[in-house]
Design a protein around this motif. Structure first.
Motif, PDB file in Angstrom:
ATOM      1  N   GLY A 308       0.794  -1.212   0.000  1.00  0.00           N
ATOM      2  CA  GLY A 308       0.000   0.000   0.000  1.00  0.00           C
ATOM      3  C   GLY A 308       0.829   1.266   0.000  1.00  0.00           C
ATOM      4  N   LEU A 309       0.173   2.348   0.355  1.00  0.00           N
ATOM      5  CA  LEU A 309       0.756   3.676   0.220  1.00  0.00           C
ATOM      6  C   LEU A 309       2.068   3.825   0.988  1.00  0.00           C
ATOM      7  N   GLN A 310       2.125   3.244   2.208  1.00  0.00           N
ATOM      8  CA  GLN A 310       3.312   3.446   3.037  1.00  0.00           C
ATOM      9  C   GLN A 310       4.527   2.665   2.539  1.00  0.00           C
ATOM     10  N   SER A 311       4.311   1.741   1.603  1.00  0.00           N
ATOM     11  CA  SER A 311       5.428   0.975   1.042  1.00  0.00           C
ATOM     12  C   SER A 311       5.846   1.460  -0.341  1.00  0.00           C
ATOM     13  N   LEU A 312       5.211   2.502  -0.847  1.00  0.00           N
ATOM     14  CA  LEU A 312       5.580   2.995  -2.175  1.00  0.00           C
ATOM     15  C   LEU A 312       6.963   3.632  -2.135  1.00  0.00           C
ATOM     16  N   PRO A 313       7.841   3.247  -3.048  1.00  0.00           N
ATOM     17  CA  PRO A 313       9.113   3.951  -3.168  1.00  0.00           C
ATOM     18  C   PRO A 313       8.901   5.280  -3.904  1.00  0.00           C
ATOM     19  N   GLU A 314       9.928   6.088  -3.959  1.00  0.00           N
ATOM     20  CA  GLU A 314       9.886   7.214  -4.884  1.00  0.00           C
ATOM     21  C   GLU A 314       9.764   6.648  -6.293  1.00  0.00           C
ATOM     22  N   THR A 315       8.998   7.328  -7.112  1.00  0.00           N
ATOM     23  CA  THR A 315       8.694   6.765  -8.432  1.00  0.00           C
ATOM     24  C   THR A 315       9.435   7.447  -9.570  1.00  0.00           C
ATOM     25  N   VAL A 316      10.245   8.459  -9.270  1.00  0.00           N
ATOM     26  CA  VAL A 316      10.986   9.152 -10.326  1.00  0.00           C
ATOM     27  C   VAL A 316      12.465   9.203  -9.979  1.00  0.00           C
ATOM     28  N   PHE A 317      13.281   9.265 -11.007  1.00  0.00           N
ATOM     29  CA  PHE A 317      14.737   9.336 -10.893  1.00  0.00           C
ATOM     30  C   PHE A 317      15.222   9.891 -12.218  1.00  0.00           C
ATOM     31  N   PRO A 318      16.446  10.354 -12.313  1.00  0.00           N
ATOM     32  CA  PRO A 318      16.908  10.960 -13.557  1.00  0.00           C
ATOM     33  C   PRO A 318      16.754  10.020 -14.742  1.00  0.00           C
ATOM     34  N   GLY A 319      15.893  10.414 -15.658  1.00  0.00           N
ATOM     35  CA  GLY A 319      15.720   9.667 -16.897  1.00  0.00           C
ATOM     36  C   GLY A 319      14.592   8.665 -16.908  1.00  0.00           C
ATOM     37  N   GLY A 320      13.912   8.447 -15.772  1.00  0.00           N
ATOM     38  CA  GLY A 320      12.902   7.400 -15.807  1.00  0.00           C
ATOM     39  C   GLY A 320      11.881   7.462 -14.697  1.00  0.00           C
ATOM     40  N   GLN A 361      15.149  16.564 -21.063  1.00  0.00           N
ATOM     41  CA  GLN A 361      15.324  15.124 -21.184  1.00  0.00           C
ATOM     42  C   GLN A 361      16.189  14.605 -20.041  1.00  0.00           C
ATOM     43  N   ARG A 362      15.868  13.394 -19.614  1.00  0.00           N
ATOM     44  CA  ARG A 362      16.633  12.638 -18.610  1.00  0.00           C
ATOM     45  C   ARG A 362      16.787  13.372 -17.285  1.00  0.00           C
ATOM     46  N   ASP A 363      15.812  14.194 -16.929  1.00  0.00           N
ATOM     47  CA  ASP A 363      15.768  14.722 -15.576  1.00  0.00           C
ATOM     48  C   ASP A 363      14.711  13.928 -14.810  1.00  0.00           C
ATOM     49  N   SER A 364      14.384  14.343 -13.614  1.00  0.00           N
ATOM     50  CA  SER A 364      13.363  13.659 -12.819  1.00  0.00           C
ATOM     51  C   SER A 364      12.006  14.290 -13.095  1.00  0.00           C
ATOM     52  N   LEU A 365      11.057  13.482 -13.470  1.00  0.00           N
ATOM     53  CA  LEU A 365       9.717  13.967 -13.819  1.00  0.00           C
ATOM     54  C   LEU A 365       8.895  14.171 -12.550  1.00  0.00           C
ATOM     55  N   THR A 366       9.261  15.187 -11.784  1.00  0.00           N
ATOM     56  CA  THR A 366       8.615  15.409 -10.479  1.00  0.00           C
ATOM     57  C   THR A 366       7.143  15.747 -10.601  1.00  0.00           C
ATOM     58  N   ALA A 367       6.699  16.157 -11.792  1.00  0.00           N
ATOM     59  CA  ALA A 367       5.267  16.432 -11.975  1.00  0.00           C
ATOM     60  C   ALA A 367       4.435  15.163 -11.840  1.00  0.00           C
TER      61      ALA A 367
END
Length: 547
Positions: A308-320, A361-367
């Motif tokens: 669930g929500l408390q186990s979600l990792p960060e979902t963005v990183f440079p490029g993906g 390109q290849r940055d973190s898609l924080t949006a």
């Protein structure tokens, strides 16, 4: 031999609902703005849908948003839910919980009983019609990084290597697929997603992820016993009250039903066999009454995330980005993940499109994570966040407390329960746990593993490097067998792992990799984390029909 490389604006790894939704949304946005975006999607199965396995009851909310005309364009959602039943099973009887007492997450009005594999095949057609380049039979085997440490794409696996790793006569090197952004949509415990989470420490602020294994069979049954759209869920027998698990039985169209069982992989007794628990489940009077006189036509198994929500990792990183179950987007309380996958794939695509339009390109898609936090999906997962922590405390206490959480507090409790330790750390020594006496299969309702694997149409070329890798070859006997009675023999739903003895009586672990269903349970539950699942040659594994 040097690998060839292809360049794209976006590379999508995985042809499940998350990856296909991402590809479709990117192309929709490009068409709406009269732009050209090159999108490539690779899928390790021999075709789109070949490795897709889910219950499944589908909430169409995210599909409504992505493809509003799905009802008129042939989407295979043909069995609207007609009735919900929730049963608490004893060994010989059942108590039906009145629907008025069930939390809202167990109600399925407006949902559909589906084959997720067939839905993905249809989504693949929509993606190709929009111009997505889809390459089935190509497994993403390696993450590629640029000189700045950002993800620049993936490499597909080599074909034709021999068992010792050398190049065979038909050897072909993998391809490099470079993208301005790469979407990882491999499903639960994705091979590359797991590496990325570790590489970028994406789970540093998250609870340990928890998992379940879902086992499923497809049956053709007597038309007199068939009720299109009937959804049956159950808790209780055959599981012990302190072990999370439950069954499902879903009536599709054409006199077919999906029957299955989910076992939480946080169980403690190493003698437990999820496969055997599933076989027992089908013999219960309330379940067998639908199956008797029918014919089993398919079998498969797959791990699923449940933290669930408390186990979600960060979902963005440079490029993906991580989308769908590669990140852990699944609502365990609803036993549903396909709508989460479609929604997160769409949100990530929108963030990617905006970045490409801005020349980035290849940055973190924080949006993307920001849009998730503002979405209906975040609200849904937040309301359900305490389900698995409560249920890990046992069937009766967990059901009571989650009922209070959902019915009285409407999912807005001022607390969030935590997951303390990963599933692999919860096994107890075999000597401290009671053995479980499983009945022999009767060949009518219950079956042995190998006949089940046959129905999955699983195939692997035997003379290739083993895709189930041991970090230390001595551990299976010295630790797993000695302490836990070799639990890999039981948690694997396909008979991949066997303890054999040589002429002198010395034990050794035999790995029958050709049987592997790609469920990833061994990678998750191995108590020493000595087993690593990597991709075999592309196109191999199960070929699931209508699953």
């Amino acid at each position: 031999m040097e690998r060839e490389a292809m360049e794209f604006d976006a590379v999508v790894v995985g042809g499940g609902p998350a990856g296909l939704a991402a590809a479709i949304r990117l192309k929709q946005l490009a068409a709406a703005s009269n732009q050209e975006i090159a999108v490539c999607l690779i899928e390790k199965g021999a075709e789109i849908g070949a490795h897709i396995l889910s219950g499944a009851v589908m909430d169409p909310r995210a599909l409504d948003e992505l493809l509003p005309d799905w009802k008129t364009t042939g989407a295979p959602l043909n069995a609207p839910v007609s009735e919900d039943r929730f049963l608490i099973l004893s060994e010989t009887g059942a108590t039906r919980v009145p629907n008025a007492l069930l939390p809202g997450c167990f109600h399925n009005e407006g949902n559909y009983v589906i084959s997720l594999g067939n839905v993905c095949r249809w989504l693949g057609e929509q993606a190709e019609a929009l111009g997505v380049e889809i390459y089935p039979g190509f497994a993403g085997s390696e993450v590629l990084f640029d000189e700045n440490g950002a993800v620049k794409g993936v490499a597909t696996g080599d074909m034709g290597r021999l068992h010792d790793g050398s190049e065979g006569p038909n050897f072909q090197p993998g391809m490099e697929l470079h993208g301005k952004y790469t979407f990882f949509a491999e499903g639960c415990r994705g091979h590359l997603g797991k590496q990325l989470i570790a590489h970028f420490a994406l789970d540093r602020d998250a609870d340990p992820q928890t998992y379940g294994i879902g086992l499923k069979e497809l049956w053709e049954i007597d038309p007199a016993r068939h009720q299109p759209g009937l959804v049956v869920h159950s808790g209780g027998w055959p599981m012990q009250p302190d072990t999370y698990g439950g069954g499902f039985l879903y009536h599709l169209e054409n006199n077919q039903i999906a029957v299955g069982f989910v076992v939480g992989l946080g169980y403690a007794n190493p003698h437990l066999s999820p496969y055997e628990e599933f076989q027992r489940y089908k013999t219960h009077p309330e379940i067998r009454k639908f199956l008797e006189g029918g014919k089993r036509i398919a079998y498969g198994a797959r791990a699923l995330t449940a933290g669930g929500l408390q186990s979600l990792p960060e979902t963005v990183f440079p490029g993906g980005v991580l989308v769908g179950d590669d990140a852990g987007f699944l609502n365990a309380a609803r036993i549903k993940g396909s709508h989460c996958a479609i929604k997160t794939g769409s949100l990530a695509a929108e963030a990617c499109f905006a970045a490409l339009g801005a020349g980035r390109q290849r940055d973190s898609l924080t949006a993307y994570p920001q849009a998730f936090r503002e979405s209906w999906l975040y609200d849904e997962l937040h309301r359900a966040r305490n389900f698995k922590p409560w249920m890990s405390k046992g069937l009766w206490l967990g059901s009571l407390m989650f009922g209070i959480d959902q019915v009285l507090l409407r999912g807005k409790a001022p607390w969030t329960l935590r997951h303390g330790s990963p599933d692999h750390a919860k096994l107890k020594p075999a000597a401290d746990c009671p053995r479980i006496d499983y009945p022999k299969p009767d060949g009518v309702l219950s079956f042995d593993r190998l006949s089940s694997v046959f129905l999955s149409s699983t195939n692997h070329e035997e003379d290739q490097p083993c895709h189930l890798q041991l970090k230390d070859a001595s551990v299976p006997v010295a630790i797993n067998l000695a302490t836990y009675d070799a639990p890999e023999q039981r948690y694997c739903p396909a008979g991949v792992y066997e303890i054999l003895h040589d002429a002198g009586g010395e034990p050794r672990l035999q790995i029958n990799a050709q049987n592997c269903l790609h469920c990833k349970t061994c990678d998750i539950k191995d108590p020493t984390q000595n087993i690593t699942w990597v991709t075999p040659q592309g196109g191999e594994g199960p070929t699931y029909p209508n699953m």
